[in-house]
Write a protein that holds these residues in place. Structure first.
Motif, PDB file in Angstrom:
ATOM      1  N   ARG A 180      53.602 -16.797   7.038  1.00 41.39           N
ATOM      2  CA  ARG A 180      53.966 -18.042   7.722  1.00 41.39           C
ATOM      3  C   ARG A 180      55.391 -18.531   7.468  1.00 41.39           C
ATOM      4  N   HIS A 182      58.235 -17.695   8.517  1.00 39.03           N
ATOM      5  CA  HIS A 182      59.085 -17.834   9.707  1.00 39.03           C
ATOM      6  C   HIS A 182      58.241 -18.089  10.956  1.00 39.03           C
ATOM      7  N   HIS A 183      57.148 -18.822  10.783  1.00 39.80           N
ATOM      8  CA  HIS A 183      56.241 -19.100  11.888  1.00 39.80           C
ATOM      9  C   HIS A 183      56.870 -20.055  12.904  1.00 39.80           C
ATOM     10  N   LYS A 184      56.352 -20.000  14.132  1.00 34.21           N
ATOM     11  CA  LYS A 184      56.858 -20.842  15.215  1.00 34.21           C
ATOM     12  C   LYS A 184      56.717 -22.325  14.899  1.00 34.21           C
ATOM     13  N   LEU A 185      55.659 -22.720  14.183  1.00 33.75           N
ATOM     14  CA  LEU A 185      55.506 -24.118  13.766  1.00 33.75           C
ATOM     15  C   LEU A 185      56.373 -24.346  12.522  1.00 33.75           C
ATOM     16  N   LYS A 186      57.674 -24.342  12.735  1.00 38.16           N
ATOM     17  CA  LYS A 186      58.615 -24.286  11.608  1.00 38.16           C
ATOM     18  C   LYS A 186      58.602 -25.545  10.751  1.00 38.16           C
TER      19      LYS A 186
END
Length: 211
Positions: A180, A182-186
């Motif tokens: 997680r 570098h997940h989109k939900l930063k």
């Protein structure tokens, strides 16, 4: 925005000693009141903890238990709940408290005011029922109290924020961090991973090979 607080770490020293059990004979001595760790214990823990996830040599990380409170948006929980060892101790409840919440204060900044207004309309209708009343007429349509309540729950925005207490371990947090970071939900996962780095020796024992 996701926020973590009231965090506690248990069993770190004991797990570092246990990480050396595979290379000890059949006799394990009892621990004294005060556990004394040396450089060898930390080096062994760092070596074992940084093996690739799934190889099994980092199992001692299971014994380093972490508990924390976390305030989170509802859209974040389906991702968090996929992890095997992340037990929810207790949490705030939409079912019990949504009809009493201050919606504006309870939703994150991304929830549109129009969405809050729609939900507040159904909450106000639900709260208008008097004891013994089971139906209400709205625009020539009859609704049961149950149907109004389902309108409330079903129109609740994913940006509603709640709080729960969680029990997990360094082993699970190691996996979460790797998946997680570098997940989109930063904002949410970024805050979670930043918090992981504040835990004692977490970076040293879990992340030396991936940072």
């Amino acid at each position: 925005m996701l926020k973590i607080f009231n965090d506690k770490v248990y069993g770190l020293d004991e797990s570092l000693i246990a990480s050396g059990y595979p290379m000890v004979g059949s006799q394990i001595e009892s621990w004294e009141d005060e556990i004394t760790l040396n450089e060898k214990d930390y080096k062994r823990a760092s070596k074992l903890g940084n093996v690739p996830t799934g190889t099994g040599h980092d199992n001692f990380l299971k014994g380093i238990i972490v508990q924390f409170d976390i305030t989170y948006p509802n859209y974040w929980t389906p991702q968090f709940q996929r992890y095997h060892f992340a037990d929810i101790v207790s949490s705030t409840s939409k079912m019990h408290r949504l009809i009493k919440m201050d919606l504006k204060a309870s939703c994150n900044e991304y929830v549109d005011d129009a969405v809050i207004e729609i939900l507040q309309k159904w909450i106000d209708i639900f709260n208008s029922f008097i004891p013994g009343q089971e139906t209400i007429e709205i625009e020539n349509k009859i609704y049961s109290k149950y149907e109004i309540y389902m309108k409330v729950i079903s129109n609740c925005p994913m940006g509603l924020e709640q709080t729960m207490r969680v029990t997990t371990s360094y082993l699970q947090l190691k996996t979460i961090y790797q998946q997680r970071r570098h997940h989109k939900l930063k904002e949410d996962w970024g805050n979670f991973c930043d918090w992981c780095l504040t835990l004692p020796h977490f970076e040293e024992f879990c992340l030396n090979n991936i940072k």
